[in-house]
Design an enzyme around this catalytic site. Structure first.
Site, PDB file in Angstrom:
ATOM      1  N   GLU A  75      10.126  -4.636   9.950  1.00 41.03           N
ATOM      2  CA  GLU A  75      10.562  -3.397   9.300  1.00 41.03           C
ATOM      3  C   GLU A  75      11.210  -2.486  10.342  1.00 41.03           C
ATOM      4  O   GLU A  75      10.594  -2.142  11.361  1.00 41.03           O
ATOM      5  CB  GLU A  75       9.365  -2.680   8.652  1.00 41.03           C
ATOM      6  CG  GLU A  75       9.780  -1.348   8.019  1.00 41.03           C
ATOM      7  CD  GLU A  75       8.693  -0.691   7.191  1.00 41.03           C
ATOM      8  OE1 GLU A  75       7.616  -1.292   7.001  1.00 41.03           O
ATOM      9  OE2 GLU A  75       8.930   0.453   6.747  1.00 41.03           O
ATOM     10  N   ASP A  84       0.842  -1.205   0.000  1.00 38.10           N
ATOM     11  CA  ASP A  84       0.000   0.000   0.000  1.00 38.10           C
ATOM     12  C   ASP A  84       0.878   1.256   0.000  1.00 38.10           C
ATOM     13  O   ASP A  84       0.377   2.377  -0.086  1.00 38.10           O
ATOM     14  CB  ASP A  84      -1.009  -0.014   1.155  1.00 38.10           C
ATOM     15  CG  ASP A  84      -0.358   0.049   2.518  1.00 38.10           C
ATOM     16  OD1 ASP A  84       0.881  -0.096   2.609  1.00 38.10           O
ATOM     17  OD2 ASP A  84      -1.092   0.235   3.520  1.00 38.10           O
ATOM     18  N   SER A  85       2.213   1.049   0.041  1.00 34.37           N
ATOM     19  CA  SER A  85       3.126   2.176  -0.184  1.00 34.37           C
ATOM     20  C   SER A  85       2.891   2.790  -1.562  1.00 34.37           C
ATOM     21  O   SER A  85       3.356   3.894  -1.836  1.00 34.37           O
ATOM     22  CB  SER A  85       4.589   1.717  -0.063  1.00 34.37           C
ATOM     23  OG  SER A  85       4.828   0.564  -0.848  1.00 34.37           O
ATOM     24  N   LYS A 138      -0.667  -9.620   3.200  1.00 37.11           N
ATOM     25  CA  LYS A 138       0.090  -9.143   4.359  1.00 37.11           C
ATOM     26  C   LYS A 138      -0.766  -8.116   5.093  1.00 37.11           C
ATOM     27  O   LYS A 138      -1.475  -7.336   4.448  1.00 37.11           O
ATOM     28  CB  LYS A 138       1.408  -8.495   3.900  1.00 37.11           C
ATOM     29  CG  LYS A 138       2.150  -7.768   5.021  1.00 37.11           C
ATOM     30  CD  LYS A 138       3.483  -7.214   4.569  1.00 37.11           C
ATOM     31  CE  LYS A 138       3.438  -5.804   4.035  1.00 37.11           C
ATOM     32  NZ  LYS A 138       2.890  -4.784   4.941  1.00 37.11           N
ATOM     33  N   ASP A 153      -1.060  -6.394  -0.227  1.00 33.12           N
ATOM     34  CA  ASP A 153      -0.948  -5.711   1.069  1.00 33.12           C
ATOM     35  C   ASP A 153      -2.315  -5.132   1.444  1.00 33.12           C
ATOM     36  O   ASP A 153      -2.880  -4.328   0.686  1.00 33.12           O
ATOM     37  CB  ASP A 153       0.087  -4.573   0.899  1.00 33.12           C
ATOM     38  CG  ASP A 153       0.640  -4.100   2.210  1.00 33.12           C
ATOM     39  OD1 ASP A 153       0.456  -4.783   3.236  1.00 33.12           O
ATOM     40  OD2 ASP A 153       1.282  -3.032   2.206  1.00 33.12           O
ATOM     41  N   GLU A 213      -0.670  -5.423   8.817  1.00 36.50           N
ATOM     42  CA  GLU A 213       0.181  -4.846   9.861  1.00 36.50           C
ATOM     43  C   GLU A 213      -0.408  -5.101  11.243  1.00 36.50           C
ATOM     44  O   GLU A 213      -1.627  -5.088  11.408  1.00 36.50           O
ATOM     45  CB  GLU A 213       0.304  -3.322   9.637  1.00 36.50           C
ATOM     46  CG  GLU A 213       0.954  -2.974   8.313  1.00 36.50           C
ATOM     47  CD  GLU A 213       1.094  -1.464   8.085  1.00 36.50           C
ATOM     48  OE1 GLU A 213       0.836  -0.679   9.029  1.00 36.50           O
ATOM     49  OE2 GLU A 213       1.452  -1.084   6.964  1.00 36.50           O
TER      50      GLU A 213
HETATM   51  O1  KIV Z   1       3.373  -1.026   1.594  1.00 39.07           O
HETATM   52  C1  KIV Z   1       4.535  -1.434   1.627  1.00 39.07           C
HETATM   53  O2  KIV Z   1       5.311  -1.342   0.673  1.00 39.07           O
HETATM   54  C2  KIV Z   1       4.977  -2.057   2.857  1.00 39.07           C
HETATM   55  C3  KIV Z   1       6.436  -2.025   3.095  1.00 39.07           C
HETATM   56  C4  KIV Z   1       6.794  -0.724   3.720  1.00 39.07           C
HETATM   57  C5  KIV Z   1       6.856  -3.144   3.892  1.00 39.07           C
HETATM   58  O3  KIV Z   1       4.199  -2.475   3.636  1.00 39.07           O
END
Ligand code: KIV
Length: 309
Positions: free
Chosen positions: A187, A49-50, A118, A88, A120
């Site tokens: 991270e 989600d970056s 994934k 993500d 968090e």
């Molecule tokens: O969104 C992303 O790219 C991430 C990384 C910072 C691990 O979660």
């Protein structure tokens, strides 16, 4: 890579870790980059989600939606058919309830052919991980600096430097593994904490992003590796090539060539046979008498002639 690669699977990742060979993982958000990562032999791809920051220009990852994530994950899958692709889960796609977590994790699998998701968070998110895993979806936890909680964490900084916070991260890792996570991303935690967690993991792969070498593999943000994110470059990112500079120089050269009338050159455009062009001119300027006799009808259909010279 010369030979077509076989699909990267969960057993492949565990076997590689058992042989003590590091797993390679990068972020990616689009088709052409996914194609290159696949050609380079990168095993895992995170559609992070970056992308809210690197691709959409937001200040944080919080505005990213499930629709954004699905669209980009689909493009990445088209470019990297054999990579192990991780979707993500964006902000508020899993926090509200186990049910929302399962439903949205399922969307990554059904609509974008992802291999895993994934999310968090530590012990507080263990029930989401369990629900997702019980639904048959491989799940990855993410601890340490978790960007969706950046406000609560007090900024983008190293996590777990004190003994007490390090212990909390270690306990969180155990809770995620117990809930069924097959992998945990650490991270920006201290290298020694990452090593401890890796040593204590029993049936779970530990990946490092800025957390040192003693993990089962490494993740980097693609845009940081190639100088493509203008706002900042985190310390943990090694620049493997300055694509940002190469592209900027190319853009300036294009600008200068156009205003200097150096672009385009004959090899950059398409011509037309002389006889066709004469016919065209005759159609547009018929002799005066003919023009009176036959007033030009409105064209019925344009015949499209494709020419490649
Ligand atoms: O969104 C992303 O790219 C991430 C990384 C910072 C691990 O979660």
């Amino acid at each position: 890579m010369t030979e077509a690669r076989k699909k990267i699977t969960l057993p492949y990742l565990f076997d590689k870790a058992a042989r003590n060979e590091p797993i390679t993982w990068l972020t990616c958000y689009d088709y052409p980059t996914a194609y290159l990562q696949e050609q380079a032999g990168i095993e895992m791809i995170l559609v992070g989600d970056s992308l809210g920051m690197t691709m959409l220009g937001y200040d944080s990852t919080l505005p990213v939606t499930m629709e954004d994530m699905i669209r980009h994950s689909q493009a990445v899958r088209r470019g990297a058919p054999t990579a192990f692709i991780v979707g993500d889960m964006p902000y508020m796609s899993y926090q509200p309830s186990v049910e929302s977590a399962i439903r949205n994790a399922g969307r990554f699998m059904a609509e974008a052919s992802c291999d895993a998701i994934k999310l968090e968070g530590g012990a507080a998110m263990a029930d989401r991980i369990k629900g997702i895993v019980d639904s048959g979806i491989p799940a990855i936890g993410h601890l340490g600096l978790t960007p969706q909680s950046v406000s609560a964490l007090g900024g983008y900084k190293v996590q777990g430097k004190s003994a007490a916070l390090a212990k909390k991260i270690l306990d969180d890792a155990k809770a995620l593994e117990k809930a069924g996570a097959f992998m945990i991303l650490l991270e920006m935690v201290p290298d020694r904490l990452c090593k401890l967690i890796t040593e204590q993991a029993e049936n779970c792969l530990i990946m490092s992003l800025g957390s040192g070498p003693e993990a089962h593999g490494q993740l980097l943000i693609y845009h940081d590796m190639f100088g493509l994110y203008p706002r900042f470059r985190p310390k943990m990112a090694k620049v493997f090539g300055n694509a940002g500079e190469v592209i900027l120089n190319g853009l300036k050269a294009y600008h200068d060539d156009v205003i200097g009338k150096q672009f385009p050159q004959p090899e950059n455009w398409f011509g037309m046979k002389d006889e066709e062009f004469s016919d065209l001119q005759a159609m547009l300027n018929p002799p005066a008498a003919e023009a009176e006799e036959k007033p030009r009808k409105k064209s019925k259909k344009n015949k499209i002639v494709k020419e490649q010279e």
